[in-house]
Design a protein around this motif. Structure first.
Motif, PDB file in Angstrom:
ATOM      1  N   ILE A 111       1.302  -9.098  -2.360  1.00 59.32           N
ATOM      2  CA  ILE A 111       0.390  -7.911  -3.159  1.00 59.32           C
ATOM      3  C   ILE A 111      -0.865  -7.476  -2.686  1.00 59.32           C
ATOM      4  O   ILE A 111      -1.186  -6.436  -2.714  1.00 59.32           O
ATOM      5  CB  ILE A 111       0.326  -8.503  -4.719  1.00 59.32           C
ATOM      6  CG1 ILE A 111       1.676  -8.902  -5.271  1.00 59.32           C
ATOM      7  CG2 ILE A 111      -0.447  -7.876  -5.601  1.00 59.32           C
ATOM      8  CD1 ILE A 111       1.644  -9.661  -6.576  1.00 59.32           C
ATOM      9  N   ALA A 112      -1.542  -8.353  -1.954  1.00 59.45           N
ATOM     10  CA  ALA A 112      -2.851  -8.079  -1.352  1.00 59.45           C
ATOM     11  C   ALA A 112      -3.063  -7.082  -0.346  1.00 59.45           C
ATOM     12  O   ALA A 112      -4.031  -6.499  -0.092  1.00 59.45           O
ATOM     13  CB  ALA A 112      -3.620  -9.431  -1.151  1.00 59.45           C
ATOM     14  N   LEU A 132      -2.889  -7.433 -11.182  1.00 59.33           N
ATOM     15  CA  LEU A 132      -1.396  -6.613 -10.872  1.00 59.33           C
ATOM     16  C   LEU A 132      -0.261  -7.796 -11.156  1.00 59.33           C
ATOM     17  O   LEU A 132       0.663  -7.314 -11.723  1.00 59.33           O
ATOM     18  CB  LEU A 132      -1.313  -6.470  -9.324  1.00 59.33           C
ATOM     19  CG  LEU A 132      -2.439  -5.221  -9.077  1.00 59.33           C
ATOM     20  CD1 LEU A 132      -2.614  -5.105  -7.504  1.00 59.33           C
ATOM     21  CD2 LEU A 132      -1.706  -3.761  -9.346  1.00 59.33           C
ATOM     22  N   ALA A 133      -0.660  -9.179 -10.817  1.00 57.92           N
ATOM     23  CA  ALA A 133       0.349  -9.972 -10.988  1.00 57.92           C
ATOM     24  C   ALA A 133       0.730 -10.117 -12.548  1.00 57.92           C
ATOM     25  O   ALA A 133       1.941 -10.466 -13.117  1.00 57.92           O
ATOM     26  CB  ALA A 133      -0.173 -11.365 -10.235  1.00 57.92           C
ATOM     27  N   ILE A 138       4.369 -11.929 -12.899  1.00 55.40           N
ATOM     28  CA  ILE A 138       4.576 -12.627 -11.888  1.00 55.40           C
ATOM     29  C   ILE A 138       3.373 -13.802 -11.432  1.00 55.40           C
ATOM     30  O   ILE A 138       3.490 -14.317 -10.321  1.00 55.40           O
ATOM     31  CB  ILE A 138       5.097 -11.978 -10.575  1.00 55.40           C
ATOM     32  CG1 ILE A 138       5.894 -12.878  -9.588  1.00 55.40           C
ATOM     33  CG2 ILE A 138       3.795 -11.379  -9.824  1.00 55.40           C
ATOM     34  CD1 ILE A 138       7.181 -12.749  -9.934  1.00 55.40           C
ATOM     35  N   SER A 139       2.469 -13.966 -12.399  1.00 61.83           N
ATOM     36  CA  SER A 139       1.395 -14.713 -12.170  1.00 61.83           C
ATOM     37  C   SER A 139       1.530 -16.293 -11.654  1.00 61.83           C
ATOM     38  O   SER A 139       0.767 -16.701 -10.981  1.00 61.83           O
ATOM     39  CB  SER A 139       0.455 -14.890 -13.286  1.00 61.83           C
ATOM     40  OG  SER A 139       0.015 -13.491 -13.751  1.00 61.83           O
ATOM     41  N   ARG A 161       2.715  -4.674  -5.683  1.00 63.30           N
ATOM     42  CA  ARG A 161       2.078  -4.068  -4.183  1.00 63.30           C
ATOM     43  C   ARG A 161       1.940  -2.668  -4.189  1.00 63.30           C
ATOM     44  O   ARG A 161       1.079  -2.100  -3.909  1.00 63.30           O
ATOM     45  CB  ARG A 161       2.907  -4.665  -3.144  1.00 63.30           C
ATOM     46  CG  ARG A 161       2.546  -4.170  -1.656  1.00 63.30           C
ATOM     47  CD  ARG A 161       3.468  -4.403  -0.621  1.00 63.30           C
ATOM     48  NE  ARG A 161       4.683  -3.868  -0.859  1.00 63.30           N
ATOM     49  CZ  ARG A 161       5.922  -4.092  -0.126  1.00 63.30           C
ATOM     50  NH1 ARG A 161       5.818  -4.920   0.755  1.00 63.30           N
ATOM     51  NH2 ARG A 161       6.870  -3.520  -0.554  1.00 63.30           N
ATOM     52  N   ALA A 162       2.881  -2.148  -4.949  1.00 65.81           N
ATOM     53  CA  ALA A 162       2.946  -0.444  -5.043  1.00 65.81           C
ATOM     54  C   ALA A 162       1.861   0.147  -5.948  1.00 65.81           C
ATOM     55  O   ALA A 162       1.278   1.068  -5.786  1.00 65.81           O
ATOM     56  CB  ALA A 162       4.254   0.088  -5.577  1.00 65.81           C
ATOM     57  N   LEU A 163       1.401  -0.855  -6.970  1.00 66.18           N
ATOM     58  CA  LEU A 163       0.483  -0.327  -7.877  1.00 66.18           C
ATOM     59  C   LEU A 163      -1.034  -0.506  -7.182  1.00 66.18           C
ATOM     60  O   LEU A 163      -2.059  -0.356  -7.858  1.00 66.18           O
ATOM     61  CB  LEU A 163       0.463  -1.088  -9.136  1.00 66.18           C
ATOM     62  CG  LEU A 163       1.922  -0.681  -9.990  1.00 66.18           C
ATOM     63  CD1 LEU A 163       1.720  -1.553 -11.214  1.00 66.18           C
ATOM     64  CD2 LEU A 163       1.994   0.816 -10.237  1.00 66.18           C
ATOM     65  N   ALA A 164      -1.181  -1.346  -6.037  1.00 68.56           N
ATOM     66  CA  ALA A 164      -2.436  -2.009  -5.866  1.00 68.56           C
ATOM     67  C   ALA A 164      -3.649  -0.970  -5.583  1.00 68.56           C
ATOM     68  O   ALA A 164      -4.466  -1.088  -5.859  1.00 68.56           O
ATOM     69  CB  ALA A 164      -2.262  -2.764  -4.446  1.00 68.56           C
ATOM     70  N   LEU A 165      -3.215   0.239  -4.925  1.00 70.48           N
ATOM     71  CA  LEU A 165      -3.996   1.174  -4.694  1.00 70.48           C
ATOM     72  C   LEU A 165      -4.116   2.499  -5.702  1.00 70.48           C
ATOM     73  O   LEU A 165      -4.599   3.721  -5.303  1.00 70.48           O
ATOM     74  CB  LEU A 165      -3.886   1.869  -3.394  1.00 70.48           C
ATOM     75  CG  LEU A 165      -3.880   0.918  -2.051  1.00 70.48           C
ATOM     76  CD1 LEU A 165      -3.684   1.701  -0.618  1.00 70.48           C
ATOM     77  CD2 LEU A 165      -5.049   0.069  -2.115  1.00 70.48           C
TER      78      LEU A 165
END
Ligand SMILES: Nc1ncnc2c1ncn2[C@@H]1O[C@H](COP(=O)(O)OP(=O)(O)O)[C@@H](O)[C@H]1O
Ligand SMILES: [Mg+2]
Length: 335
Positions: A111-112, A132-133, A138-139, A161-165
């Motif tokens: 994710i990072a 995000l998790a 998914i935490s 991961r897709a939402l990260a930015l």
């Protein structure tokens, strides 16, 4: 808004996309639907320029965040390159059927990754990964490797991961095709939540009709690189569009005798009261061949196939027309 104008893509002799004209609105969940090899993935990948165009263009317009009246961001994808293309791709994220996670790295690292690539500070990355998790649920698995996760959990990681930015558009290529029906439903609910709460436009490629009905507000039907039809999902299903029919294989087997009529009951219309009333008022008999209730987003729509005797056909048709119910006279194979 994503506007495709005369979009054409060739692979040598093969025209994978032929003159596509289409507009996808901000905040929509839009489906690209069609049989395998139709050009759905190719069309999706033109949006973030993973495919170069041979003709036409895609323009992405977005009202500026600061609400300044004069300016609307207007990006011509075909001409993007270098830094501008990299900046644009930050705003257009993507998820895939097989998740595309780094297998040797844990959930946290996966994710990072986009945040690290942008050189965010460690504490910022940590805060954001935890957020995000939390969003994708998914935490509790941050230390697991992908092979220690179920398919649904892997897709949750890919979504995080897709939402990260903080994308404005999320492209989904058969994102639920490798999942069982129940997990598919959970992932679709997550996508709906992301669309609603984060205001992200979702463009989704699928060959699964249950996905289309569950989540897509509008769809485009693509076949052999051509755009056959565009419309609201329930309208296309209710009008029993011929393009859609080739994709849906649950047509009933019809009696050889009499006439079979398919009735569509929109929203909460009580179909059974109509047909019992019709039988009574016209004083006729008919048989019910087939019936189905389906969910379209939050609505329930029904369709029912009845078979009437030839002598009653005209009376039944005029009764149905009077009720303003959508219907279709079906051809049985014997006819
Ligand atoms: N990189 C490529 N090189 C050559 N042909 C390709 C390539 N990618 C896709 N195609 C062809 O383009 C057509 C459309 O493919 P695709 O967009 O993947 O279809 P879909 O996603 O609807 O199944 C297919 O005939 C496919 O074989
Ligand atoms: Mg595909």
């Amino acid at each position: 808004m994503i506007t495709f104008t005369n979009v054409t893509k060739k692979y040598n002799d093969l025209t994978a996309l032929s003159n596509i004209n289409l507009t996808i609105n901000d905040g929509e969940i839009f489906g690209l639907v069609g049989p395998s090899g139709a050009g759905k993935s190719t069309l999706l990948r033109t949006i973030n320029k993973l495919e170069e165009l041979d003709d036409g263009d895609i323009v992405v317009t977005k009202k500026k965040q600061d609400n300044s009246l004069s300016d609307i961001d207007k990006i011509s994808v075909r001409n993007l390159k270098g830094k501008d293309l990299r900046m644009f791709r930050k705003k257009v994220a993507m998820i895939f059927q097989h998740f595309a996670l780094l297998q040797t790295k844990n959930v946290y690292y996966n994710i990072a990754l986009p945040l690290k690539c942008m050189h965010y500070k460690k504490d910022v990355v940590e805060k954001r990964v935890n957020e995000l998790a939390e969003i994708v649920g998914i935490s509790d698995k941050l230390n697991n490797k992908p092979n220690q996760l179920s398919g649904g959990e892997r897709q949750r990681v890919a979504i995080a991961r897709a939402l990260a930015l903080e994308p404005e558009i999320l492209l989904c290529d058969e994102a639920t095709s490798a999942l069982d029906p129940q997990t598919t439903k959970q992932i679709l609910n997550l996508l709906k939540k992301i669309n609603k709460e984060l205001g992200i436009t979702i463009v989704l490629v699928t060959h699964q009709m249950e996905v289309v009905k569950e989540i897509c507000q509008r769809i485009a039907i693509i076949q052999k690189g051509k755009l056959l039809e565009v419309g609201k999902t329930e309208d296309l299903f209710l009008s029993s569009s011929s393009a859609l029919k080739t994709l849906v294989d649950d047509q009933p087997i019809l009696p050889k005798d009499g006439k079979s009529i398919k009735l569509y009951f929109p929203r909460q219309y009580t179909g059974d009261s109509l047909i019992t009333r019709m039988a009574r008022e016209l004083n006729i008999d008919f048989s019910i061949v087939w019936g189905k209730l389906e969910n379209f987003g939050d609505d329930v729509l029904g369709s029912l196939v009845i078979n009437v005797k030839d002598k009653d056909f005209i009376a039944v048709l005029s009764y149905i027309k009077n009720e303003k119910i959508s219907f279709e006279v079906l051809e049985s194979e014997g006819n």
